[in-house]
Write a protein that holds these residues in place. Structure first.
Motif, mmCIF file in Angstrom:
data_model
loop_
_atom_site.group_PDB
_atom_site.id
_atom_site.type_symbol
_atom_site.label_atom_id
_atom_site.label_comp_id
_atom_site.label_asym_id
_atom_site.label_seq_id
_atom_site.Cartn_x
_atom_site.Cartn_y
_atom_site.Cartn_z
ATOM 1 N N SER A 1 -76.347 -60.875 63.788
ATOM 2 C CA SER A 1 -76.837 -61.903 64.444
ATOM 3 C C SER A 1 -76.769 -62.676 65.676
ATOM 4 O O SER A 1 -76.632 -62.183 67.102
ATOM 5 C CB SER A 1 -78.404 -61.195 64.193
ATOM 6 O OG SER A 1 -78.615 -62.469 63.519
ATOM 7 N N ASN A 2 -77.099 -64.258 65.497
ATOM 8 C CA ASN A 2 -77.479 -65.205 66.054
ATOM 9 C C ASN A 2 -75.463 -65.081 66.538
ATOM 10 O O ASN A 2 -75.445 -65.303 67.488
ATOM 11 C CB ASN A 2 -77.983 -66.457 65.196
ATOM 12 C CG ASN A 2 -78.742 -65.739 65.269
ATOM 13 O OD1 ASN A 2 -79.403 -64.867 64.543
ATOM 14 N ND2 ASN A 2 -79.554 -67.287 65.578
ATOM 15 N N LEU A 3 -74.668 -64.955 65.657
ATOM 16 C CA LEU A 3 -72.975 -65.548 65.856
ATOM 17 C C LEU A 3 -72.476 -64.636 66.503
ATOM 18 O O LEU A 3 -72.033 -64.976 67.786
ATOM 19 C CB LEU A 3 -72.994 -65.609 64.893
ATOM 20 C CG LEU A 3 -71.010 -65.976 64.379
ATOM 21 C CD1 LEU A 3 -70.836 -67.215 64.998
ATOM 22 C CD2 LEU A 3 -70.047 -66.070 63.594
ATOM 23 N N TRP A 4 -72.840 -63.435 66.089
ATOM 24 C CA TRP A 4 -72.236 -62.518 66.971
ATOM 25 C C TRP A 4 -72.798 -62.154 68.568
ATOM 26 O O TRP A 4 -72.462 -61.795 69.681
ATOM 27 C CB TRP A 4 -72.455 -60.572 66.290
ATOM 28 C CG TRP A 4 -71.117 -60.117 66.410
ATOM 29 C CD1 TRP A 4 -71.430 -59.140 67.115
ATOM 30 C CD2 TRP A 4 -70.086 -59.852 65.524
ATOM 31 N NE1 TRP A 4 -69.861 -58.472 66.603
ATOM 32 C CE2 TRP A 4 -69.787 -58.815 65.702
ATOM 33 C CE3 TRP A 4 -69.875 -60.930 64.447
ATOM 34 C CZ2 TRP A 4 -67.684 -58.882 64.930
ATOM 35 C CZ3 TRP A 4 -68.079 -60.905 63.891
ATOM 36 C CH2 TRP A 4 -68.345 -59.765 64.319
ATOM 37 N N ALA B 1 -73.920 -57.178 65.812
ATOM 38 C CA ALA B 1 -72.668 -56.273 64.704
ATOM 39 C C ALA B 1 -73.644 -55.159 64.721
ATOM 40 O O ALA B 1 -74.199 -55.258 64.297
ATOM 41 C CB ALA B 1 -71.631 -57.201 63.850
ATOM 42 N N ASP B 2 -72.821 -53.919 65.099
ATOM 43 C CA ASP B 2 -72.443 -52.436 64.080
ATOM 44 C C ASP B 2 -73.519 -52.529 63.312
ATOM 45 O O ASP B 2 -75.214 -51.582 62.642
ATOM 46 C CB ASP B 2 -72.415 -52.105 64.764
ATOM 47 C CG ASP B 2 -71.483 -51.509 65.900
ATOM 48 O OD1 ASP B 2 -72.094 -52.070 67.374
ATOM 49 O OD2 ASP B 2 -69.827 -51.525 66.486
ATOM 50 N N LEU C 1 -64.471 -65.914 61.496
ATOM 51 C CA LEU C 1 -65.516 -65.180 60.795
ATOM 52 C C LEU C 1 -65.747 -66.692 59.193
ATOM 53 O O LEU C 1 -66.423 -67.810 58.633
ATOM 54 C CB LEU C 1 -66.347 -64.210 60.210
ATOM 55 C CG LEU C 1 -66.789 -63.297 61.264
ATOM 56 C CD1 LEU C 1 -66.154 -61.834 60.893
ATOM 57 C CD2 LEU C 1 -68.166 -63.383 61.590
ATOM 58 N N GLU C 2 -64.727 -66.379 58.958
ATOM 59 C CA GLU C 2 -64.318 -67.605 57.407
ATOM 60 C C GLU C 2 -64.061 -68.830 57.479
ATOM 61 O O GLU C 2 -65.004 -69.180 57.216
ATOM 62 C CB GLU C 2 -62.948 -67.273 57.238
ATOM 63 C CG GLU C 2 -61.728 -67.250 56.274
ATOM 64 C CD GLU C 2 -60.775 -67.442 56.259
ATOM 65 O OE1 GLU C 2 -60.191 -68.622 55.421
ATOM 66 O OE2 GLU C 2 -59.988 -65.765 56.264
ATOM 67 N N SER C 3 -64.029 -69.435 59.598
ATOM 68 C CA SER C 3 -64.643 -70.808 58.768
ATOM 69 C C SER C 3 -65.914 -70.893 59.534
ATOM 70 O O SER C 3 -66.003 -72.520 58.773
ATOM 71 C CB SER C 3 -63.732 -71.023 60.145
ATOM 72 O OG SER C 3 -64.105 -73.138 60.836
ATOM 73 N N VAL C 4 -66.394 -70.229 59.677
ATOM 74 C CA VAL C 4 -68.153 -70.536 60.107
ATOM 75 C C VAL C 4 -68.666 -70.692 58.555
ATOM 76 O O VAL C 4 -69.637 -71.110 58.170
ATOM 77 C CB VAL C 4 -68.745 -69.662 60.449
ATOM 78 C CG1 VAL C 4 -70.589 -70.189 60.652
ATOM 79 C CG2 VAL C 4 -68.806 -69.663 62.436
ATOM 80 N N LEU C 5 -68.037 -69.723 57.612
ATOM 81 C CA LEU C 5 -68.526 -68.860 56.140
ATOM 82 C C LEU C 5 -67.947 -70.786 55.501
ATOM 83 O O LEU C 5 -68.914 -70.962 54.694
ATOM 84 C CB LEU C 5 -68.167 -68.034 55.527
ATOM 85 C CG LEU C 5 -68.804 -66.837 56.574
ATOM 86 C CD1 LEU C 5 -67.971 -65.403 55.420
ATOM 87 C CD2 LEU C 5 -70.569 -66.690 55.762
ATOM 88 N N ASN C 6 -67.070 -70.471 55.776
ATOM 89 C CA ASN C 6 -66.340 -71.487 54.992
ATOM 90 C C ASN C 6 -67.009 -73.202 55.098
ATOM 91 O O ASN C 6 -67.407 -74.716 54.221
ATOM 92 C CB ASN C 6 -64.678 -72.476 55.327
ATOM 93 C CG ASN C 6 -64.433 -70.795 54.406
ATOM 94 O OD1 ASN C 6 -64.943 -70.999 53.015
ATOM 95 N ND2 ASN C 6 -63.060 -70.409 54.981
#
Length: 187
Positions: free
Chosen positions: A90-93, A101-102, A146-151
């Motif tokens: 929600s927020n990031l997308w 995101a869908d 996405l990978e960077s935000v999660l890490n």
């Protein structure tokens, strides 16, 4: 004379606040196509190009996480995996693309794997792919974000992009994330 009494406000004195997250789509398309061309001129194969786009996305994601946590959550980080994934969906997308995101799905056979599905990603919308690079998915840039935000949020994961139901981001978390999540849920 009254104008002399007022001081001009400096942009650096203003808070980050919510801001206006809208960018002209033509400007975005031009900038992103230049990023793709820049990367394409420095690689030989499609997987190398996707890796380069992912690396560039990781630089964006590392900075974006701090801004989003400050604006949206008051610097409170998520501890639970599902809450973090919903924050991304929600927020990031919404910050990146102006809408959610869908779909977000858990893999049937692996509790470490989640799928974030986007039917028509904006990063693929304005890119014409040559026939010799038919498998290219420019959403690798978004996968890097996405990978960077999660890490950065202490949810170590590897994010890859695939053509399935539009574009699917396959998020494979480290085993430590699942173990920590079970521990947090057990409280």
């Amino acid at each position: 004379m009254a104008a002399l009494g007022r001081q001009k406000s400096n942009i650096l004195d203003k808070g980050l606040g919510k801001g206006k997250p809208e960018v002209n789509i033509a400007t975005y398309a031009l900038l992103f196509s230049e990023i793709v061309q820049y990367c394409q001129n420095r690689v030989q194969t499609v997987p190398e190009l996707q890796n380069r786009l992912s690396e560039m996305g990781q630089h964006v994601g590392s900075h974006l996480l701090d801004v989003l946590l400050l604006r949206e959550k008051g610097y409170k980080r998520e501890l639970k995996l599902l809450n973090m994934l919903l924050f991304i969906k929600s927020n990031l997308w919404k910050t990146l693309f102006g809408r959610e995101a869908d779909k977000l799905e858990l893999a049937n056979d692996d509790e470490r794997t989640y799928y974030l599905i986007e039917k028509e990603p904006i990063v693929n919308k304005f890119i014409s792919i040559p026939k010799d690079k038919g498998s290219l998915n420019c959403a690798a840039f978004t996968a890097g974000i996405l990978e960077s935000v999660l890490n950065g949020a202490n949810f170590p994961a590897k994010v890859t992009v695939h053509w399935h139901k539009g574009t699917t981001f396959m998020i494979k978390f480290d085993e430590s994330v699942i173990a920590r999540d079970k521990l947090v849920e057990g409280r």
